[in-house]
Design a protein around this motif. Structure first.
Motif, PDB file in Angstrom:
ATOM      1  N   GLY A  42       0.741  -1.392   0.076  1.00 27.44           N
ATOM      2  CA  GLY A  42       0.052  -0.053   0.080  1.00 27.44           C
ATOM      3  C   GLY A  42       0.673   1.372   0.009  1.00 27.44           C
ATOM      4  N   VAL A  43       2.259   1.232   0.252  1.00 31.55           N
ATOM      5  CA  VAL A  43       2.938   2.189  -0.067  1.00 31.55           C
ATOM      6  C   VAL A  43       3.219   2.783  -1.250  1.00 31.55           C
ATOM      7  CG1 VAL A  43       5.558   3.325   0.872  1.00 31.55           C
ATOM      8  CG2 VAL A  43       3.735   1.936   2.820  1.00 31.55           C
ATOM      9  N   THR A  71       0.272   6.534   0.697  1.00 37.59           N
ATOM     10  CA  THR A  71      -0.561   5.371   0.257  1.00 37.59           C
ATOM     11  C   THR A  71      -1.063   5.418   0.018  1.00 37.59           C
ATOM     12  OG1 THR A  71      -1.580   5.934   2.612  1.00 37.59           O
ATOM     13  CG2 THR A  71       0.603   5.419   3.162  1.00 37.59           C
ATOM     14  N   VAL A  74      -4.844   4.039   2.511  1.00 43.00           N
ATOM     15  CA  VAL A  74      -4.561   3.177   3.520  1.00 43.00           C
ATOM     16  C   VAL A  74      -5.145   3.976   4.444  1.00 43.00           C
ATOM     17  CG1 VAL A  74      -2.738   1.322   4.796  1.00 43.00           C
ATOM     18  CG2 VAL A  74      -2.821   1.420   2.642  1.00 43.00           C
ATOM     19  N   LEU A  79      -1.634   0.968   8.111  1.00 44.74           N
ATOM     20  CA  LEU A  79      -0.456   1.414   7.500  1.00 44.74           C
ATOM     21  C   LEU A  79       0.334   1.283   8.785  1.00 44.74           C
ATOM     22  CD1 LEU A  79       1.933   2.972   6.049  1.00 44.74           C
ATOM     23  CD2 LEU A  79       1.275   4.907   6.810  1.00 44.74           C
TER      24      LEU A  79
END
Length: 98
Positions: A42-43, A71, A74, A79
């Protein structure tokens, strides 16, 4: 806070982290630390804004830094979980919902 790029927005969070960077890193400490953060699911983008400390160890260097993480939608708690699931990443402060 969001970042706009070509009509796309990505939630952005500033965090303080400790990252274990192996001594056999391909490039410099900052680039290797950013790569470790980007590996979390998700980053989209991770940028080290400031190095707060460097602690050389036997097989790795511990980098303490302030970083900005972008992100793909997220939440703050997700996170935190995703970053701490990465080996060598410890959240010290600052993961709040975007």
């Amino acid at each position: 806070m969001t970042v706009t790029d070509n009509d796309k927005t990505a939630p952005r969070t500033t965090i303080r982290v400790a990252i274990r960077v192996p001594n056999d890193g391909a490039v410099d400490l900052v680039t290797d630390a950013e790569r470790r953060l980007r590996r979390a699911s998700g980053v989209v983008r991770a940028t080290i804004d400031e190095l707060d400390g460097i602690e050389p160890r036997l097989s790795a260097t511990h980098v303490i830094a302030t970083a900005t993480v972008e992100t793909s939608s997220v939440s703050g708690s997700a996170l935190r979980d995703r970053l701490t699931d990465r080996a060598g990443v410890e959240i010290l402060a600052g993961v709040d919902p975007p």
